[in-house]
Scaffold this motif. Structure first.
Motif, PDB file in Angstrom:
ATOM      1  N   LEU A  36     117.014  74.967  69.647  1.00  0.00           N
ATOM      2  CA  LEU A  36     118.189  74.976  68.773  1.00  0.00           C
ATOM      3  C   LEU A  36     117.910  74.301  67.433  1.00  0.00           C
ATOM      4  O   LEU A  36     118.645  74.496  66.477  1.00  0.00           O
ATOM      5  CB  LEU A  36     119.357  74.269  69.469  1.00  0.00           C
ATOM      6  N   GLN A  37     116.860  73.512  67.342  1.00  0.00           N
ATOM      7  CA  GLN A  37     116.540  72.770  66.127  1.00  0.00           C
ATOM      8  C   GLN A  37     115.631  73.546  65.180  1.00  0.00           C
ATOM      9  O   GLN A  37     115.384  73.102  64.067  1.00  0.00           O
ATOM     10  CB  GLN A  37     115.895  71.435  66.494  1.00  0.00           C
TER      11      GLN A  37
ATOM     12  N   PRO B 271     116.755  82.040  63.241  1.00  0.00           N
ATOM     13  CA  PRO B 271     117.946  82.357  64.038  1.00  0.00           C
ATOM     14  C   PRO B 271     117.623  83.002  65.389  1.00  0.00           C
ATOM     15  O   PRO B 271     118.362  82.826  66.354  1.00  0.00           O
ATOM     16  CB  PRO B 271     118.745  83.322  63.166  1.00  0.00           C
TER      17      PRO B 271
ATOM     18  N   LYS C   9     116.951  80.206  67.749  1.00  0.00           N
ATOM     19  CA  LYS C   9     118.210  79.520  68.040  1.00  0.00           C
ATOM     20  C   LYS C   9     119.032  80.304  69.054  1.00  0.00           C
ATOM     21  O   LYS C   9     119.609  79.738  69.972  1.00  0.00           O
ATOM     22  CB  LYS C   9     119.014  79.310  66.751  1.00  0.00           C
TER      23      LYS C   9
ATOM     24  N   GLU D 258     123.805  70.078  68.935  1.00  0.00           N
ATOM     25  CA  GLU D 258     122.970  71.082  68.275  1.00  0.00           C
ATOM     26  C   GLU D 258     123.657  72.439  68.215  1.00  0.00           C
ATOM     27  O   GLU D 258     123.520  73.167  67.230  1.00  0.00           O
ATOM     28  CB  GLU D 258     121.624  71.203  68.989  1.00  0.00           C
TER      29      GLU D 258
ATOM     30  N   MET E 186     124.634  74.460  64.947  1.00  0.00           N
ATOM     31  CA  MET E 186     124.220  75.858  64.856  1.00  0.00           C
ATOM     32  C   MET E 186     125.381  76.738  64.411  1.00  0.00           C
ATOM     33  O   MET E 186     125.200  77.685  63.636  1.00  0.00           O
ATOM     34  CB  MET E 186     123.696  76.293  66.230  1.00  0.00           C
TER      35      MET E 186
ATOM     36  N   ALA F  55     124.802  78.740  60.889  1.00  0.00           N
ATOM     37  CA  ALA F  55     124.392  80.126  61.165  1.00  0.00           C
ATOM     38  C   ALA F  55     124.892  81.052  60.075  1.00  0.00           C
ATOM     39  O   ALA F  55     126.011  80.928  59.587  1.00  0.00           O
ATOM     40  CB  ALA F  55     124.922  80.566  62.513  1.00  0.00           C
TER      41      ALA F  55
ATOM     42  N   THR G 143     124.269  85.000  65.968  1.00  0.00           N
ATOM     43  CA  THR G 143     123.886  83.620  66.270  1.00  0.00           C
ATOM     44  C   THR G 143     125.122  82.789  66.582  1.00  0.00           C
ATOM     45  O   THR G 143     125.119  81.979  67.525  1.00  0.00           O
ATOM     46  CB  THR G 143     123.113  83.024  65.081  1.00  0.00           C
TER      47      THR G 143
ATOM     48  N   ALA H  18     126.048  80.894  70.156  1.00  0.00           N
ATOM     49  CA  ALA H  18     126.381  79.467  70.194  1.00  0.00           C
ATOM     50  C   ALA H  18     127.732  79.246  70.862  1.00  0.00           C
ATOM     51  O   ALA H  18     127.897  78.310  71.656  1.00  0.00           O
ATOM     52  CB  ALA H  18     126.377  78.891  68.785  1.00  0.00           C
TER      53      ALA H  18
END
Length: 144
Positions: A69-70, A74, A77, A105, A109, A113, A118, A122
């Motif tokens: 996630l970091q 994309p 992620k 995170e 995100m 995003a 994405t 999330a």
């Protein structure tokens, strides 16, 4: 009955080795039983080893998913969020994800995003984590 049939067959064929064929079949049956016993012992050992090793692999995979996630890409992620959503099946795993910083995170995100896919991934991961998040802190104390 088998003995009688073996003897009568032996007299008809004039072969004296027919009596030994019954003993061989008993030996074959014993070998089969020992073979199945060895297979069961192997399967039990493999199950016990797997039971001891897989929990460690699970924690490592959760940590890798939070690390994904970091990343700036994309795609990575989304992959991390998808894995987190799949891992969040029980309260123990959800709490591990929350302790590793997965929820924070995912919220970051959402804010950063640039595409909807994405954001959608999330949100899906956050909804999978939501049951445990409410157990840890009430809604008014969440740092969103």
């Amino acid at each position: 009955m088998r003995g009688l049939a073996a003897q009568s067959l032996g007299y008809l064929m004039n072969d004296r080795n027919v009596e030994f064929s019954e003993e061989l079949s008993l030996e074959e049956q014993a070998e089969r039983k020992v073979g199945w016993l060895l297979k069961l012992i192997f399967a039990g050992t493999a199950t016990a080893v797997g039971y001891q090793l897989f929990p460690y692999m699970g924690d490592n995979l959760i940590q890798q998913s939070v690390s994904l996630l970091q990343v700036k890409d994309p795609l990575f992620k989304r992959m991390g969020a998808s894995r987190i959503a799949r891992f969040a099946v029980d309260d123990e795993r959800r709490l591990k994800i929350l302790e590793m910083g997965g929820a924070e995170e995912l919220v970051k995100m959402l804010y950063t995003a640039k595409d909807d896919r994405t954001r959608k991934e999330a949100l899906r991961a956050l909804s999978a984590l939501s049951a445990s998040a409410m157990k840890l802190r009430p809604c008014n104390q969440l740092d969103l």
